[in-house]
Design a protein around this motif. Structure first.
Motif, short mmCIF file in Angstrom:
data_model
loop_
_atom_site.label_atom_id
_atom_site.label_comp_id
_atom_site.label_asym_id
_atom_site.label_seq_id
_atom_site.Cartn_x
_atom_site.Cartn_y
_atom_site.Cartn_z
N SER A 71 0.95 -1.21 0.12
CA SER A 71 -0.06 -0.05 0.10
C SER A 71 0.84 1.10 -0.04
O SER A 71 2.04 1.31 0.82
N ASP A 72 0.47 2.41 -0.89
CA ASP A 72 1.15 3.43 -0.85
C ASP A 72 1.12 4.14 0.30
O ASP A 72 2.11 5.02 0.82
N ASP A 73 -0.08 4.11 1.13
CA ASP A 73 -0.18 4.74 2.37
C ASP A 73 0.80 4.30 3.19
O ASP A 73 1.46 5.03 4.24
N VAL A 74 1.11 2.83 3.41
CA VAL A 74 2.06 2.38 4.26
C VAL A 74 3.69 2.87 3.91
O VAL A 74 4.40 2.97 4.95
N LEU A 75 3.98 2.76 2.67
CA LEU A 75 5.25 3.17 2.08
C LEU A 75 5.35 4.68 2.29
O LEU A 75 6.80 5.04 2.76
N ALA A 76 4.34 5.54 2.30
CA ALA A 76 4.52 6.94 2.27
C ALA A 76 4.71 7.10 3.81
O ALA A 76 5.69 8.21 4.13
N LYS A 77 4.23 6.37 4.59
CA LYS A 77 4.49 6.79 6.12
C LYS A 77 5.73 6.04 6.44
O LYS A 77 6.51 6.90 7.38
N ALA A 78 6.20 4.92 6.00
CA ALA A 78 7.59 4.46 6.26
C ALA A 78 8.55 5.43 5.69
O ALA A 78 9.59 5.45 6.74
N PHE A 79 8.53 5.90 4.68
CA PHE A 79 9.59 6.86 3.93
C PHE A 79 9.39 8.18 4.41
O PHE A 79 10.37 8.73 3.90
N GLN A 80 8.26 8.63 4.91
CA GLN A 80 8.08 10.14 5.11
C GLN A 80 7.96 10.89 3.97
O GLN A 80 8.68 11.83 3.79
N VAL A 81 7.41 10.18 2.94
CA VAL A 81 7.24 11.06 1.62
C VAL A 81 5.96 11.13 1.05
O VAL A 81 5.10 10.12 1.84
N GLU A 82 5.53 11.89 0.10
CA GLU A 82 4.21 11.97 -0.37
C GLU A 82 3.72 10.63 -1.00
O GLU A 82 4.72 9.96 -1.69
N LYS A 83 2.60 10.21 -1.26
CA LYS A 83 2.26 9.20 -1.57
C LYS A 83 2.31 8.99 -3.39
O LYS A 83 2.66 8.06 -3.72
N LYS A 84 2.33 10.16 -3.94
CA LYS A 84 2.84 10.42 -5.18
C LYS A 84 4.02 10.07 -5.46
O LYS A 84 4.61 9.57 -6.68
N THR A 85 4.85 10.20 -4.54
CA THR A 85 6.39 9.88 -4.75
C THR A 85 6.36 8.26 -4.56
O THR A 85 7.16 7.51 -5.41
N VAL A 86 5.75 7.71 -3.71
CA VAL A 86 5.53 6.19 -3.77
C VAL A 86 5.08 5.64 -5.01
O VAL A 86 5.47 4.77 -5.63
N TRP A 89 5.05 6.90 -7.95
CA TRP A 89 6.09 6.99 -9.22
C TRP A 89 6.98 5.95 -9.28
O TRP A 89 7.43 5.28 -9.91
N LEU A 90 7.54 5.69 -7.69
CA LEU A 90 8.54 4.35 -7.43
C LEU A 90 7.93 3.15 -7.64
O LEU A 90 8.88 2.41 -8.64
N GLN A 91 6.76 3.13 -7.46
CA GLN A 91 6.28 1.64 -7.79
C GLN A 91 5.76 1.38 -9.19
O GLN A 91 5.70 0.28 -9.80
N ALA A 92 5.82 2.54 -9.91
CA ALA A 92 5.55 2.33 -11.37
C ALA A 92 6.86 2.15 -12.20
O ALA A 92 6.71 1.82 -13.43
N GLN A 93 7.96 2.24 -11.42
CA GLN A 93 9.28 1.97 -12.16
C GLN A 93 9.52 0.50 -12.55
O GLN A 93 8.91 -0.26 -12.06
N PHE A 94 10.11 0.31 -13.70
CA PHE A 94 10.54 -1.19 -13.93
C PHE A 94 11.79 -1.43 -13.08
O PHE A 94 13.00 -0.86 -13.13
N TRP A 95 11.66 -2.32 -12.08
CA TRP A 95 12.61 -2.67 -10.94
C TRP A 95 13.78 -3.82 -11.62
O TRP A 95 13.08 -4.91 -11.87
N ALA A 96 14.88 -3.61 -11.95
CA ALA A 96 15.99 -4.25 -12.69
C ALA A 96 16.40 -5.53 -11.77
O ALA A 96 16.55 -5.24 -10.79
N ASP A 97 16.38 -6.80 -12.30
CA ASP A 97 17.12 -7.90 -11.77
C ASP A 97 18.36 -8.12 -12.43
O ASP A 97 18.46 -8.30 -13.31
#
Length: 191
Positions: A163-178, A180-188
């Motif tokens: 949940s972006d609510d969980v990550l926004a609180k954990a990282f102390q950033v806005e939900k839109k930042t979370v 954006w990060l979740q929309a990235q292609f995470w490389a392996d």
């Protein structure tokens, strides 16, 4: 009737059926690997029990890590192994963070022939600071199946998404930042 005996989740062969191929892999670890196939600019070639069945129960594995200029093996952890890394070519900036409550960051710049240890379970990374030359390292790990959890991939690339609510609180950033990060292609970079 024959039953397969599993040790560490892998089949343990009857000693009379063991052959040399169970302990061999033509891995060609002397050959450079492609570091352009992902955004992080590195390629990890892991040699573990999945590739050499004879490693089962022996408590060891190894990896060749190739780094493009400015490439990195991003922050990650091995839940089942300590790692000892040796630089074969180039320079690497490496580091790890101790566990709570201190979260002390320990880092070093390594040159060809230098060795650094990453304790089991701690978040660590390697980065090639040279913008012109690649780097290569070999890592030995104290488990036949060390596991790897890349932090950004696990946190922002989980399926389903945390949940972006969980990550926004954990990282102390806005939900839109979370978002954006979740929309990235995470490389392996693990092979």
């Amino acid at each position: 009737q024959s039953f397969a005996v599993l040790v560490n989740g892998f089949v343990c062969k009857d000693p009379k059926d063991v052959k040399a191929e169970d302990f061999f892999l033509a891995a060609k670890l002397d050959m450079p690997r492609d570091t352009k196939a992902n955004k992080v600019g590195s390629n990890v070639t892991l040699i573990n029990v999945m590739r050499i069945p004879g490693l089962n129960t022996l408590g060891i594995s190894l990896a060749r890590i190739d780094y493009a200029p400015l490439g990195e093996n991003p922050p990650h952890t091995h839940p089942r192994a300590t790692e000892i890394l040796t630089v074969l070519e180039g320079t690497l900036y490496v580091g790890f963070v101790t566990s709570n409550p201190d979260n002390k960051f320990l880092s070093k710049v390594l040159n060809k022939g230098d060795v650094f240890v990453f304790p089991e379970g701690l978040v660590h990374f390697q980065f090639n600071p040279n913008p012109y030359k690649p780097a290569v390292a070999i890592a030995a790990l104290s488990s036949q199946n060390p596991g790897a959890i890349t932090i950004a991939n696990a946190v922002f690339g989980s399926k389903p998404a945390i949940s972006d609510d969980v990550l926004a609180k954990a990282f102390q950033v806005e939900k839109k930042t979370v978002d954006w990060l979740q929309a990235q292609f995470w490389a392996d970079n693990q092979n």
